[in-house]
Design an enzyme around this catalytic site. Structure first.
Site, short mmCIF file in Angstrom:
data_model
loop_
_atom_site.label_atom_id
_atom_site.label_comp_id
_atom_site.label_asym_id
_atom_site.label_seq_id
_atom_site.Cartn_x
_atom_site.Cartn_y
_atom_site.Cartn_z
N ASP B 93 12.51 -6.22 8.09
CA ASP B 93 12.59 -7.86 7.81
C ASP B 93 12.21 -8.08 6.62
OD1 ASP B 93 10.20 -7.50 8.66
OD2 ASP B 93 10.35 -8.88 10.31
N CYS B 96 7.72 -5.27 6.57
CA CYS B 96 7.73 -3.92 6.97
C CYS B 96 6.21 -3.43 6.43
CB CYS B 96 8.63 -3.06 6.74
SG CYS B 96 9.21 -2.77 5.11
N HIS B 263 3.35 11.88 -3.30
CA HIS B 263 2.73 10.55 -2.54
C HIS B 263 1.77 9.97 -3.68
CE1 HIS B 263 -0.66 13.62 -2.00
NE2 HIS B 263 -1.29 12.60 -2.32
N HIS B 296 12.09 0.32 2.23
CA HIS B 296 11.38 0.17 3.77
C HIS B 296 10.09 1.14 3.68
CE1 HIS B 296 11.48 -0.97 7.56
NE2 HIS B 296 11.32 0.24 8.10
#
Lengths: 157, 303
Positions: B93, B96, B263, B296
């Site tokens: 939304d 996140c 990462h 996301h």
């Protein structure tokens, strides 16, 4: 509900305390309902709204301040970003750019700023927007001034 | 055409003259608050599909999702499975990142019972409060969000009053009146940090959105539902002094076609400790790991 009530009560106290600081805005809470407010704002100088006093109606939602208040003009106004019939206002902070950092008082300030800086590219009042977009500044100003005189000034006897 | 005897087709003219006007009236009456109502109705429908914070799922559920999808992604998920055990999804939304951070942080405190960390972050939160005041924010606009976060912190630490259970933490994270307030708390923190270090963030923000720092904070940080970028993550990590690891799951791969999962650790400047032997800065291992897929963030659990 409880959180929004508590927040509005803080705003109420702040409004009472700061009354003199913002002479162009008079924000009043409904006697019996803290979710209903009205404001009287002075038309900014050097705009066609100068000399007029415009009434705004606030309806505050249950999830305030996470959600914005609904605000509309009760006084008729000729402005590209205000709906001529309903008084609805097209302003980003009342929609997707809202955040709890805003207050009812600062919303009033933003609306006064909008009166001085119309955004003809996102018009709610197309007639007004088209005048500005076609460069007919004089036409826009005289229409806006006429409605200010008709609707936002005390009637001369 | 039934009227072949020369009579004017009355019903038809009527339709023609009445239809456009009624349509115009419809649009004129279609007000913005109705648009917003429809908007929130759509959000409510989405809410039915996934809670703000989901249940912990084994990483195999991620592989399942891409079963017939891109082979690079599947290969990367395989690599992920070597290091990570589980995923906890959050609702997409626009909040996140903040929501994932909230849950991962509070869960870490609940499980580690790290009183020193709470004391440390409380000092940072107080600093953030002063930052906002010095930037001209009225205290009553943000204090409720601050106190709600501090309440959550206390509630996950046992000893004081009743420490909440893990289940209760999940419930609270799904309760809008708690969850959204904590998200908003982080948005205030992030905005304050960005505006405080304006010179540092300015070039990044101009690269991202070509707006002023202040405008960026007002339109892309403070409003709920605005998505987070590396600027937000850097600022939040710096302001709170909490390192964050973001694992990237996207389709990127090298020329030879071999895949590795990248990462990036966001390490707050103040959190680097000096190595006694070399004198160099050693970054602390982040205890929060989030999985980023374009657009996301979810929470990732190491093995």
């Amino acid at each position: 509900m409880q959180a929004s009530r508590a927040r509005l009560f803080k705003e109420y106290k702040e409004v009472q305390r700061e009354k003199a600081a913002d002479p162009d805005i008079q924000l009043v809470c409904d006697d019996s309902n803290i979710f209903k407010w009205t404001a009287l704002v002075k038309g900014p100088s050097e705009t066609p709204y100068e000399g007029g006093v415009f009434q705004l109606a606030f309806t505050v939602p249950e999830h305030y301040p996470l959600q914005p208040p609904q605000v509309r003009f009760l006084t008729k106004i000729f402005h590209p970003n205000v709906h001529f019939k309903t008084g609805e206002i097209c302003l980003d902070i009342l929609k997707n750019a809202w955040s709890p950092a805003w207050t009812l008082q600062s919303v009033c300030r933003a609306i006064i700023a909008l009166m001085g800086h119309p955004e003809p590219d996102s018009p709610l009042n197309c007639d007004s927007g088209n005048l500005l977009r076609s460069g007919d500044i004089r036409g826009y100003q005289s229409m806006a001034r006429m409605y200010t005189r008709l609707a936002a000034m005390p009637k001369k006897q | 055409m039934q009227n072949q005897d020369g009579q004017p087709a009355e019903p038809e003219t009527e339709t023609i003259s009445s239809l456009p006007t009624s349509e115009v009236n419809d649009w004129a009456n279609y007000r913005d608050d109705e648009v917003m109502q429809q908007h929130s109705a759509i959000q409510a429908e989405e809410a039915g599909k996934i809670p703000f914070v989901g249940d912990k799922e084994p990483l195999s559920s991620l592989a399942e999702e891409y079963k017939s999808g891109n082979p690079i992604l599947l290969e990367k998920i395989k690599v992920l499975t070597e290091q990570y055990a589980a995923i906890r999804r959050t609702r997409g939304d626009g909040n996140c990142f903040f929501r994932s951070f909230m849950f991962a942080y509070l869960e870490h405190i609940l499980e580690s019972q790290d009183r020193a960390e709470i004391d440390r972050i409380t000092v940072n939160v107080e600093q953030c409060r002063k930052t906002l005041l010095s930037l001209g924010y009225a205290e009553f606009t943000f204090e409720d969000f601050f106190s709600l976060f501090l309440e959550q912190l206390e509630s996950v630490l046992s000893g004081k009053e009743a420490c909440i259970s893990h289940e209760e933490l999940v419930q609270r994270s799904r309760d809008q009146s708690v969850s959204d307030y904590v998200v908003m708390f982080f948005r205030f923190i992030t905005s304050g940090e960005i505006r405080k270090r304006l010179e540092f963030y300015e070039p990044f923000i101009q690269g991202l959105s070509n707006t002023s720092v202040e405008q960026f904070c007002k339109s892309s940080v403070e409003p709920m539902g605005e998505e987070s970028d590396h600027v937000h993550i850097t600022a939040l990590s710096d302001a709170l002094g909490v390192p964050i690891r973001i694992v990237y799951l996207d389709r990127s791969h090298d020329d030879k076609g071999s895949v590795s999962v990248n990462h990036h650790d966001f390490t707050p400047a103040a959190h680097e400790v000096t190595d006694a032997n070399t004198g160099g800065a050693v970054a602390l291992e982040p205890f929060i790991t989030l999985l980023y897929r374009p657009g996301h963030y979810d929470i990732l659990y190491p093995k």
